[in-house]
Motif scaffolding. Structure first.
Motif, PDB file in Angstrom:
ATOM      1  N   ALA A  10       0.831  -1.208   0.000  1.00 38.25           N
ATOM      2  CA  ALA A  10       0.000   0.000   0.000  1.00 38.25           C
ATOM      3  C   ALA A  10       0.868   1.262   0.000  1.00 38.25           C
ATOM      4  O   ALA A  10       0.532   2.241  -0.686  1.00 38.25           O
ATOM      5  N   CYS A  11       1.964   1.246   0.729  1.00 38.83           N
ATOM      6  CA  CYS A  11       2.867   2.409   0.747  1.00 38.83           C
ATOM      7  C   CYS A  11       3.463   2.657  -0.639  1.00 38.83           C
ATOM      8  O   CYS A  11       3.538   3.799  -1.089  1.00 38.83           O
ATOM      9  N   VAL A  12       3.851   1.597  -1.314  1.00 37.56           N
ATOM     10  CA  VAL A  12       4.411   1.743  -2.660  1.00 37.56           C
ATOM     11  C   VAL A  12       3.345   2.260  -3.622  1.00 37.56           C
ATOM     12  O   VAL A  12       3.581   3.184  -4.396  1.00 37.56           O
ATOM     13  N   LYS A  13       2.152   1.662  -3.561  1.00 34.42           N
ATOM     14  CA  LYS A  13       1.069   2.078  -4.461  1.00 34.42           C
ATOM     15  C   LYS A  13       0.675   3.537  -4.264  1.00 34.42           C
ATOM     16  O   LYS A  13       0.327   4.223  -5.210  1.00 34.42           O
ATOM     17  N   ARG A  14       0.704   4.002  -3.025  1.00 37.50           N
ATOM     18  CA  ARG A  14       0.300   5.380  -2.716  1.00 37.50           C
ATOM     19  C   ARG A  14       1.484   6.337  -2.637  1.00 37.50           C
ATOM     20  O   ARG A  14       1.306   7.513  -2.357  1.00 37.50           O
ATOM     21  N   ASP A  15       2.677   5.808  -2.862  1.00 39.85           N
ATOM     22  CA  ASP A  15       3.903   6.610  -2.813  1.00 39.85           C
ATOM     23  C   ASP A  15       4.006   7.392  -1.503  1.00 39.85           C
ATOM     24  O   ASP A  15       4.151   8.612  -1.479  1.00 39.85           O
ATOM     25  N   ILE A  16       3.894   6.638  -0.407  1.00 36.02           N
ATOM     26  CA  ILE A  16       3.976   7.232   0.926  1.00 36.02           C
ATOM     27  C   ILE A  16       4.996   6.437   1.744  1.00 36.02           C
ATOM     28  O   ILE A  16       5.068   5.212   1.632  1.00 36.02           O
ATOM     29  N   SER A  17       5.785   7.127   2.521  1.00 36.79           N
ATOM     30  CA  SER A  17       6.775   6.450   3.361  1.00 36.79           C
ATOM     31  C   SER A  17       6.105   5.902   4.619  1.00 36.79           C
ATOM     32  O   SER A  17       5.025   6.352   5.016  1.00 36.79           O
ATOM     33  N   GLN A  18       6.757   4.946   5.231  1.00 36.43           N
ATOM     34  CA  GLN A  18       6.235   4.408   6.487  1.00 36.43           C
ATOM     35  C   GLN A  18       6.230   5.485   7.560  1.00 36.43           C
ATOM     36  O   GLN A  18       5.344   5.514   8.410  1.00 36.43           O
ATOM     37  N   GLN A  19       7.193   6.397   7.509  1.00 40.62           N
ATOM     38  CA  GLN A  19       7.236   7.497   8.476  1.00 40.62           C
ATOM     39  C   GLN A  19       6.026   8.412   8.290  1.00 40.62           C
ATOM     40  O   GLN A  19       5.378   8.789   9.266  1.00 40.62           O
ATOM     41  N   ALA A  20       5.708   8.763   7.056  1.00 36.42           N
ATOM     42  CA  ALA A  20       4.538   9.612   6.788  1.00 36.42           C
ATOM     43  C   ALA A  20       3.256   8.898   7.192  1.00 36.42           C
ATOM     44  O   ALA A  20       2.335   9.513   7.740  1.00 36.42           O
ATOM     45  N   LEU A  21       3.206   7.598   6.952  1.00 39.38           N
ATOM     46  CA  LEU A  21       2.037   6.803   7.337  1.00 39.38           C
ATOM     47  C   LEU A  21       1.850   6.829   8.846  1.00 39.38           C
ATOM     48  O   LEU A  21       0.737   7.021   9.338  1.00 39.38           O
ATOM     49  N   SER A  22       2.933   6.662   9.582  1.00 42.14           N
ATOM     50  CA  SER A  22       2.831   6.654  11.045  1.00 42.14           C
ATOM     51  C   SER A  22       2.296   7.987  11.563  1.00 42.14           C
ATOM     52  O   SER A  22       1.455   8.017  12.463  1.00 42.14           O
ATOM     53  N   THR A  23       2.759   9.078  10.971  1.00 39.38           N
ATOM     54  CA  THR A  23       2.269  10.397  11.361  1.00 39.38           C
ATOM     55  C   THR A  23       0.787  10.536  11.044  1.00 39.38           C
ATOM     56  O   THR A  23       0.010  11.045  11.850  1.00 39.38           O
ATOM     57  N   GLN A  24       0.400  10.055   9.867  1.00 41.21           N
ATOM     58  CA  GLN A  24      -0.995  10.167   9.423  1.00 41.21           C
ATOM     59  C   GLN A  24      -1.966   9.433  10.337  1.00 41.21           C
ATOM     60  O   GLN A  24      -3.059   9.921  10.602  1.00 41.21           O
ATOM     61  N   ILE A  25      -1.564   8.261  10.830  1.00 43.73           N
ATOM     62  CA  ILE A  25      -2.499   7.500  11.664  1.00 43.73           C
ATOM     63  C   ILE A  25      -2.231   7.663  13.165  1.00 43.73           C
ATOM     64  O   ILE A  25      -2.938   7.090  13.982  1.00 43.73           O
ATOM     65  N   GLY A  26      -1.208   8.427  13.501  1.00 40.65           N
ATOM     66  CA  GLY A  26      -0.974   8.748  14.908  1.00 40.65           C
ATOM     67  C   GLY A  26      -0.308   7.670  15.735  1.00 40.65           C
ATOM     68  O   GLY A  26      -0.603   7.510  16.920  1.00 40.65           O
ATOM     69  N   VAL A  27       0.597   6.922  15.109  1.00 45.58           N
ATOM     70  CA  VAL A  27       1.387   5.932  15.851  1.00 45.58           C
ATOM     71  C   VAL A  27       2.863   6.223  15.595  1.00 45.58           C
ATOM     72  O   VAL A  27       3.210   6.985  14.705  1.00 45.58           O
ATOM     73  N   SER A  28       3.720   5.589  16.349  1.00 49.07           N
ATOM     74  CA  SER A  28       5.152   5.826  16.179  1.00 49.07           C
ATOM     75  C   SER A  28       5.677   5.125  14.924  1.00 49.07           C
ATOM     76  O   SER A  28       5.088   4.159  14.443  1.00 49.07           O
ATOM     77  N   THR A  29       6.802   5.612  14.441  1.00 52.86           N
ATOM     78  CA  THR A  29       7.429   4.963  13.288  1.00 52.86           C
ATOM     79  C   THR A  29       7.885   3.557  13.658  1.00 52.86           C
ATOM     80  O   THR A  29       7.891   2.665  12.816  1.00 52.86           O
ATOM     81  N   VAL A  30       8.222   3.361  14.910  1.00 52.77           N
ATOM     82  CA  VAL A  30       8.619   2.034  15.389  1.00 52.77           C
ATOM     83  C   VAL A  30       7.441   1.062  15.269  1.00 52.77           C
ATOM     84  O   VAL A  30       7.618  -0.087  14.860  1.00 52.77           O
ATOM     85  N   THR A  31       6.251   1.529  15.593  1.00 53.05           N
ATOM     86  CA  THR A  31       5.061   0.684  15.489  1.00 53.05           C
ATOM     87  C   THR A  31       4.849   0.239  14.050  1.00 53.05           C
ATOM     88  O   THR A  31       4.635  -0.953  13.781  1.00 53.05           O
ATOM     89  N   ILE A  32       4.922   1.181  13.103  1.00 50.74           N
ATOM     90  CA  ILE A  32       4.728   0.832  11.690  1.00 50.74           C
ATOM     91  C   ILE A  32       5.829  -0.106  11.220  1.00 50.74           C
ATOM     92  O   ILE A  32       5.569  -1.103  10.536  1.00 50.74           O
ATOM     93  N   SER A  33       7.055   0.166  11.611  1.00 50.64           N
ATOM     94  CA  SER A  33       8.177  -0.688  11.225  1.00 50.64           C
ATOM     95  C   SER A  33       8.000  -2.103  11.770  1.00 50.64           C
ATOM     96  O   SER A  33       8.240  -3.087  11.068  1.00 50.64           O
ATOM     97  N   THR A  34       7.585  -2.190  13.009  1.00 50.81           N
ATOM     98  CA  THR A  34       7.367  -3.497  13.636  1.00 50.81           C
ATOM     99  C   THR A  34       6.264  -4.268  12.926  1.00 50.81           C
ATOM    100  O   THR A  34       6.403  -5.459  12.646  1.00 50.81           O
ATOM    101  N   LEU A  35       5.177  -3.583  12.593  1.00 52.46           N
ATOM    102  CA  LEU A  35       4.078  -4.227  11.868  1.00 52.46           C
ATOM    103  C   LEU A  35       4.518  -4.626  10.459  1.00 52.46           C
ATOM    104  O   LEU A  35       4.192  -5.717   9.987  1.00 52.46           O
TER     105      LEU A  35
END
Length: 66
Positions: A10-35
């Motif tokens: 989904a990140c590749v399709k939407r051209d969004i970084s995991q860091q930007a995603l974490s900010t968007q949904i209100g979780v830490s970058t560590v959480t997104i990385s772990t998932l």
């Protein structure tokens, strides 16, 4: 269910970084990385937030990783 794969695709399709995603949904970058690396299970609330961030139903988001 491979949430990590769903996140990565989904990140590749939407051209969004995991860091930007974490900010968007209100979780830490560590959480997104772990998932994304399948090192943790995903809570329903987080799963719903991820699907919403990518503007798709939860079922469609999950199917990306299948």
């Amino acid at each position: 269910m491979n949430i990590g794969k769903s996140i990565k695709i989904a990140c590749v399709k939407r051209d969004i970084s995991q860091q930007a995603l974490s900010t968007q949904i209100g979780v830490s970058t560590v959480t997104i990385s772990t998932l994304a690396n399948n090192k943790s299970s995903c809570k329903q609330k987080t799963l719903e937030a991820l699907a919403q961030a990518f503007e798709m139903p939860v079922s469609e988001f999950i199917a990306l990783g299948e």
